[in-house]
Design a protein around this motif. Sequence first.
Motif, PDB file in Angstrom:
ATOM      1  N   HIS A 264       0.834  -1.203   0.000  1.00  0.00           N
ATOM      2  CA  HIS A 264       0.000   0.000   0.000  1.00  0.00           C
ATOM      3  C   HIS A 264       0.870   1.254   0.000  1.00  0.00           C
ATOM      4  N   GLY A 265       1.797   1.314   0.937  1.00  0.00           N
ATOM      5  CA  GLY A 265       2.654   2.484   1.036  1.00  0.00           C
ATOM      6  C   GLY A 265       3.568   2.635  -0.162  1.00  0.00           C
ATOM      7  N   LEU A 266       4.120   1.517  -0.657  1.00  0.00           N
ATOM      8  CA  LEU A 266       5.032   1.588  -1.787  1.00  0.00           C
ATOM      9  C   LEU A 266       4.318   2.020  -3.055  1.00  0.00           C
ATOM     10  N   ARG A 267       3.094   1.574  -3.247  1.00  0.00           N
ATOM     11  CA  ARG A 267       2.354   1.990  -4.445  1.00  0.00           C
ATOM     12  C   ARG A 267       2.034   3.490  -4.400  1.00  0.00           C
ATOM     13  N   LEU A 268       1.736   3.986  -3.218  1.00  0.00           N
ATOM     14  CA  LEU A 268       1.495   5.422  -3.108  1.00  0.00           C
ATOM     15  C   LEU A 268       2.784   6.192  -3.387  1.00  0.00           C
ATOM     16  N   SER A 269       3.898   5.731  -2.841  1.00  0.00           N
ATOM     17  CA  SER A 269       5.167   6.415  -3.084  1.00  0.00           C
ATOM     18  C   SER A 269       5.516   6.413  -4.565  1.00  0.00           C
ATOM     19  N   SER A 270       5.300   5.274  -5.226  1.00  0.00           N
ATOM     20  CA  SER A 270       5.595   5.197  -6.660  1.00  0.00           C
ATOM     21  C   SER A 270       4.709   6.140  -7.459  1.00  0.00           C
ATOM     22  N   ALA A 271       3.431   6.211  -7.093  1.00  0.00           N
ATOM     23  CA  ALA A 271       2.512   7.101  -7.805  1.00  0.00           C
ATOM     24  C   ALA A 271       2.880   8.560  -7.575  1.00  0.00           C
ATOM     25  N   LEU A 272       3.288   8.904  -6.351  1.00  0.00           N
ATOM     26  CA  LEU A 272       3.723  10.272  -6.070  1.00  0.00           C
ATOM     27  C   LEU A 272       4.973  10.612  -6.875  1.00  0.00           C
ATOM     28  N   LEU A 273       5.906   9.676  -6.943  1.00  0.00           N
ATOM     29  CA  LEU A 273       7.137   9.907  -7.700  1.00  0.00           C
ATOM     30  C   LEU A 273       6.834  10.087  -9.184  1.00  0.00           C
ATOM     31  N   ALA A 274       5.946   9.226  -9.716  1.00  0.00           N
ATOM     32  CA  ALA A 274       5.599   9.318 -11.137  1.00  0.00           C
ATOM     33  C   ALA A 274       4.921  10.642 -11.459  1.00  0.00           C
ATOM     34  N   ALA A 275       4.211  11.184 -10.475  1.00  0.00           N
ATOM     35  CA  ALA A 275       3.528  12.465 -10.674  1.00  0.00           C
ATOM     36  C   ALA A 275       4.431  13.649 -10.360  1.00  0.00           C
ATOM     37  N   GLY A 276       5.692  13.381 -10.016  1.00  0.00           N
ATOM     38  CA  GLY A 276       6.635  14.457  -9.723  1.00  0.00           C
ATOM     39  C   GLY A 276       6.351  15.156  -8.417  1.00  0.00           C
ATOM     40  N   ARG A 277       5.792  14.418  -7.441  1.00  0.00           N
ATOM     41  CA  ARG A 277       5.446  15.027  -6.161  1.00  0.00           C
ATOM     42  C   ARG A 277       6.453  14.564  -5.099  1.00  0.00           C
ATOM     43  N   PRO A 278       7.320  15.448  -4.621  1.00  0.00           N
ATOM     44  CA  PRO A 278       8.263  15.058  -3.570  1.00  0.00           C
ATOM     45  C   PRO A 278       7.523  14.636  -2.296  1.00  0.00           C
ATOM     46  N   HIS A 279       8.102  13.708  -1.592  1.00  0.00           N
ATOM     47  CA  HIS A 279       7.521  13.227  -0.341  1.00  0.00           C
ATOM     48  C   HIS A 279       8.605  12.517   0.444  1.00  0.00           C
ATOM     49  N   GLU A 280       8.338  12.272   1.719  1.00  0.00           N
ATOM     50  CA  GLU A 280       9.272  11.563   2.584  1.00  0.00           C
ATOM     51  C   GLU A 280       8.728  10.173   2.888  1.00  0.00           C
ATOM     52  N   VAL A 281       9.615   9.192   2.894  1.00  0.00           N
ATOM     53  CA  VAL A 281       9.224   7.810   3.183  1.00  0.00           C
ATOM     54  C   VAL A 281      10.026   7.313   4.379  1.00  0.00           C
ATOM     55  N   LEU A 282       9.331   6.764   5.363  1.00  0.00           N
ATOM     56  CA  LEU A 282       9.972   6.208   6.556  1.00  0.00           C
ATOM     57  C   LEU A 282       9.617   4.733   6.652  1.00  0.00           C
ATOM     58  N   PRO A 283      10.466   3.835   6.118  1.00  0.00           N
ATOM     59  CA  PRO A 283      10.195   2.399   6.228  1.00  0.00           C
ATOM     60  C   PRO A 283      10.645   1.882   7.594  1.00  0.00           C
ATOM     61  N   LEU A 284       9.835   1.024   8.189  1.00  0.00           N
ATOM     62  CA  LEU A 284      10.128   0.501   9.519  1.00  0.00           C
ATOM     63  C   LEU A 284      10.451  -0.980   9.411  1.00  0.00           C
ATOM     64  N   SER A 285      11.713  -1.302   9.490  1.00  0.00           N
ATOM     65  CA  SER A 285      12.155  -2.684   9.334  1.00  0.00           C
ATOM     66  C   SER A 285      11.693  -3.537  10.508  1.00  0.00           C
ATOM     67  N   GLY A 286      11.083  -4.691  10.198  1.00  0.00           N
ATOM     68  CA  GLY A 286      10.657  -5.624  11.234  1.00  0.00           C
ATOM     69  C   GLY A 286       9.428  -5.201  12.001  1.00  0.00           C
ATOM     70  N   VAL A 287       8.776  -4.126  11.599  1.00  0.00           N
ATOM     71  CA  VAL A 287       7.626  -3.592  12.326  1.00  0.00           C
ATOM     72  C   VAL A 287       6.344  -4.018  11.623  1.00  0.00           C
ATOM     73  N   THR A 288       5.369  -4.449  12.411  1.00  0.00           N
ATOM     74  CA  THR A 288       4.081  -4.863  11.882  1.00  0.00           C
ATOM     75  C   THR A 288       3.118  -3.668  11.865  1.00  0.00           C
ATOM     76  N   HIS A 289       1.826  -3.965  11.770  1.00  0.00           N
ATOM     77  CA  HIS A 289       0.828  -2.890  11.762  1.00  0.00           C
ATOM     78  C   HIS A 289       0.726  -2.218  13.129  1.00  0.00           C
ATOM     79  N   MET A 290       1.275  -2.863  14.144  1.00  0.00           N
ATOM     80  CA  MET A 290       1.163  -2.384  15.519  1.00  0.00           C
ATOM     81  C   MET A 290       2.570  -2.137  16.058  1.00  0.00           C
ATOM     82  N   PRO A 291       3.135  -0.946  15.894  1.00  0.00           N
ATOM     83  CA  PRO A 291       4.510  -0.698  16.346  1.00  0.00           C
ATOM     84  C   PRO A 291       4.602  -0.719  17.874  1.00  0.00           C
ATOM     85  N   THR A 292       5.208  -1.758  18.417  1.00  0.00           N
ATOM     86  CA  THR A 292       5.321  -1.866  19.867  1.00  0.00           C
ATOM     87  C   THR A 292       6.758  -1.730  20.367  1.00  0.00           C
TER      88      THR A 292
END
Length: 743
Positions: A687-715
Motif C-alpha cells: 500500500h505504502g510503496l504503491r502510493l510512493s511510486s505514484a507520487l514519484l511518477a507524478a513528480g510530487r516530492p515526499h518523505e518515506v519512513l520504512p520501519l524494518s521488522g515492524v508490523t501494523h502495531m509498532p510496539t
Amino acid sequence: MATTFPRQYARTNRLTLGAPRAFTVAPDGDRVVFLRSGGGTDRAHALWVRDLTDGREFAVADPAVLLDGATEELSAEERARRERSREGSAGIVAYATDTAVELAAFALSGRLFLTELRAGTARELPATGAVLDPRPDPDGDRVAYVSGGELRTVDCDGTGERALVTPESDTVTYGVAEFVAAEEMQRHRGYWWSPDGEQLLVARVDDAPVRRWWIGDPANPERKPTEVAYPAAGTPNAEVTLHLLAADGSGRTEVAWDRERFPYLARVHWSPYGPPLLLVQARDQRSQLLLTVDRETGAATPLREERDEVWLELFAGVPAWAPDGRLVRIVDQDGARRLLLDDRPLTSAALHVRAVLDIGPRHVMFSASAGDPGAAEGAADGSTEHGEPGDIGVYRVPYDPEHPEGAAPGGGGGGAGWERLATEPVPHVASAVRGGETVVLSSAVLDRPGARATVLRPDADGRLETLGALASYAEQPVLTAAPELLHAGRRAIPTALLLPAGYRAEDGPLPVLMDPYGGPHGQRVTAAHNAHLTSQWFANQGFAVVVADGRGTPGRSPAWEKANSRDLAAVNLADQVDALHALAEEYPLDLTRVGIRGWSYGGFLAGLAVLRRPEVFHAAVVGAPVTDQRLYDTHYTERYLGDPRENPAGYAANSLVTDEGLVEAREPHRPMMLIHGLADDNVVVAHGLRLSSALLAAGRPHEVLPLSGVTHMPTQEVVAENLLLLQVDFLRRSLGIPAPERT
C-alpha cells in the motif's frame, strides 16, 4: 533527565502496563481473576486473584518463576494471534477457566500451564508442540489446546495427552480462527466446549483457495520471505466448516449449512440454556442466518434470518440464550440499535446498544451510548439534541421491564426499566464483567488518568455497593490531557479539541493538527483521559489538535455508522473538513497552517486530505495507509464497497492510487510523510510503496519512513518513541512552526 512523554508512552506500552485487565468473576462471586504486570514498565503479565472473602490479592502464576528467568519464545502462530488481537505485552496475555473458576489454563512460551486458583499453585502439563489457546473443559477435568493445527486434549492430572483431530494437509488447521474472522469479525476462537464437557464444536479452516503473498524484510536479505494467505477483496476466502467432536475422540460429525449462501462463520454460542447457536453470514453481509445445532446428528436448523439493505453489523456477546431459553440479540430496528429478547425490545431509541457484556439469571448487562434523537427518522445527520460526546456506559435491564426487580428507582430511562451501573460521574467510558452477584466495573473519566476497576455487590436493598478497587501499578502520565468534547457543525460531529498547556486566546491563532481515525469501528472521541494523551502532546508542541468522529464511526446510530456505504472517501473527508471549519468559527485556529496525521484508516484519510483537499490541508503524516482498496481483506472492504469486480469505479474512487497512478490528486502539492512497517501483514507495505511510486511518477516530492521488522502495531520502544518525535518535526518543518522546548 526528566522523562519525556514519547519515552514514557513507548516504554509503558501506551500507559497500559501495570493496570489490571481481563477480569473473570467466579460464579459464587467470591473471587476475581485478572491479569496485571508488576509495574508500569514491566511487559510481562502475571495471573492474579482477588479473594473477596478476606480482601487478599495475590499472584497465582508468575511468568518469571514459571520460565525460571528464561526469555519468552513465541511461535509464529502465537505472534499472529497477538497481532490480530492487537496484543503488545508479554507473559501471560490470555487465560481461560473452568465454569467454577477453580482452574485457569494458559500458554507461556509455547508451553501449557494450569493454575489452581484457590491454592495459588501453577504447574506445567505435558503438551505436544507449541501450545495455542488452551481452554479447560467446564468441569475442570481436562484441557484442550491447539498445536500445529491439531486440536489436542490432556487430562488435568497430566495423563491422557492425545490428538482429537489432525489436519489432512498443510493448508488445514483445526481450532483456530481464520484471518478475516480474527481481524474483522472479532472472533478469535476456533473451538468451543459443550456445557457438559462431553463434546466440542471445532472450526476446520482450509486456506488452500486463498491467494498467497510473501512478506520479506529487505533489511535482512538472508531471511526467507514469510508466506501469507491473504484474502484480498474480490478473491477467494478460506473454506470454513464446523465439526462436532466427542471429547474422548470417539466420534466426529460435520455441521452442515448452506455455506454457498452463508460462507462466514461469525459467531458460535454454546451454553446450558439451549442447543449450540451459530450465526453465519453472507459474503455481502446483507443477510445472515441464526442456526441451532442438534448435538447428536449435527443437523443445523434455521432459527431466523436477518437482513439489512446496507450491511449487518456483528456485536460482541450475541446472539446468545437467556437462562429461560429465550434469544438475546442486538438489532438495528426503526432507526435505532436495540437489545432484544426474542422479538421484544428491552431498550428504546434512547440508547445506542454496543455490546452484551453478561447474561445473568435476572438481567442482561450491556454497554451503550446515548441514542441519536434523529435516528428514529433514519436521519444520519441527527438533530440538535445529543448525549454527552464520548460517553459509553454499562447498563443492566431485567428480562421483564414491567417489573424491574433489582433496578434502582428512576434508573430505567424512559420507563424502560434499565439501570446504569456507575461509580463515576457521567460522561465516562466503562465496561464490566459479572459472576454471581459480584460485578467488576472498569471505568475511565476525563479528569483522571487510567481506568479504575471497582468491585461491586448488591446490598440488602439490591443496590450495588462498592467493595473496593483492584490496585493498578500503571505509571501516571507526565502530562495532563485537557480535551474539550463537543459537537461540531450542522451534523453535530463528536469532536475533541486540545490546546497547548497554558495557552491563552491573546497568544493568537494556532496552527491546526487534525488527528483522526475517522472510519469504521474506530471511535476516538471518548470520555477517557488516556485516550487523548498523544493528541495533547502534539498540542503542547504548538498546535490546536482536532479529533473528529464523523459519519462512519461507531457509537451514535445505525444511520450514522452506515452513511459511508459505497463511498468511504467522500463522506469521511467531508466530515473532517466540516468539523475543522465549524471549530474555526468559535476558536482561534489558523486555517492557513493545517496538518493532518493518522494511522491505518486514519493514514488513508490523511493521504486523502492532502491529495483531494489541498486548499484545506497543508501537510500530512500518512501512517500504514490503505491506499489501494483492492489490496485489503474481503470481509472489511466488501462490506463497504461491495465486490471489486462489480464496482471497479467505486474502488478507484475510494483509493489513493490505481494501476495508472494517483486518484483525483489536485494542486497545489502538499508535503507528505509516508510511514509503513515492512512486516505488516494486515495493511501490507505494498500500500505504502504503491502510493510512493505514484507520487514519484507524478513528480510530487515526499518523505518515506520504512520501519524494518515492524508490523501494523509498532510496539518496539525505540520505534514508538521516535515515531512521535519524527512526526512533529516533519509537521513543524512543513507548516513553518518554530520548535518549543520538548516535554
